[in-house]
Write a protein that holds these residues in place. Structure first.
Motif: not given
Ligand code: GLN
Length: 248
Positions: A74-79, A83-85, A98-102, A212-216
């Motif tokens: 999930c985190i690699p896919g968002v980064q 995927y959008d989130f 450090q990897m995504v924004q919540f 929920m996690a998003f790319a920075k």
């Protein structure tokens, strides 16, 4: 001139055709984590995360597309922007920040311990005291994995067996391959009620908050988080949570 007008017309028609269909937001998650995400009777993904995300998407004028992948992806896919989130009962941790924004947090979870019904131990340390070590089953890359790796495997007090889903970890427990499973409390309750011979220990392992996690660099993060904040404020989020976790 005629040619140019025809081209403009064709472009306009193509544009109209595309815009008639609502754009969709893709949400990645592991659809084996009830009551946050699971397959409903109609075969479609549902659950707390799915319904909150749908409400946000609707508010912003998007359709929601749920993509079922392993939690570890999930985190690699968002980064990577695939995927959008991600909405996956995901715990906010410093490492993940450090990897995504919540987004704002919308639920809380507790890491609990599932054991065979006959088990008389009160917590993981009792296994270590009585047997010299503990064999823990977890879902790969979850906080249950991280915490038990740090506290037991790295300390030489046991081993951690990592499975692709929480359901697979529970199957390993039923088959006697691990002593216990460390997983979030609500999925734990679901797995225990669906399988004979298991119970949850009273001692909670760790408390945490979900977001929920998003790319920075996500272009939709601000609008999405604002919509989530409104749905928390107006009680919609609580209503969805109460539907899937009836108050006891
Ligand atoms: N809350 C846990 C984590 O974030 C587990 C999430 C999950 O398995 N879907 O690691």
């Amino acid at each position: 001139m005629k040619k140019i007008i025809a081209m403009i017309l064709a472009a306009m028609l193509a544009f109209a055709g595309v815009s008639a269909v609502a754009e969709s937001l893709t949400m990645c998650t592991n659809v084996a984590f009830p009551p946050y995400e699971f397959y409903g009777d109609d075969g479609q993904p549902t659950g707390i995360d799915v319904e909150i995300a749908k409400a946000i998407a609707a508010k912003l004028g998007y359709e929601l597309e749920v993509v079922d992948i392993e939690f570890a992806q999930c985190i690699p896919g968002v980064q990577s922007g695939k995927y959008d989130f991600s909405a996956a009962g995901m715990t906010v941790t410093e490492e993940r920040k450090q990897m995504v924004q919540f987004t704002d947090t919308y639920a809380t979870g507790i890491q609990s311990v599932i054991v065979p019904e006959a088990c008389e131990f009160e917590g993981l340390d009792d296994f270590v005291e009585e047997n010299g070590s503990v064999k823990v089953g977890v879902q790969m890359a979850t906080t249950g994995d991280l915490y038990t790796t740090w506290d037991y495997e790295d300390e030489g007090k046991g081993t951690v067996e990592r499975y692709a889903s929480g359901a697979a970890a529970v199957q390993a427990l039923l088959a006697g391959k691990v002593d216990c499973v460390v997983i979030d409390n609500e999925p734990a309750k679901n797995f225990v009620s669906q399988n004979e011979g298991l119970k949850i220990l009273d001692t909670a392992y760790a408390e945490e908050e979900y977001a929920m996690a998003f790319a920075k660099d996500s272009p939709i993060y601000d609008d999405f988080n604002a919509a989530l904040a409104e749905l928390i404020e107006d009680g919609t989020v609580k209503g969805i949570i109460d539907t899937f976790i009836p108050a006891n």
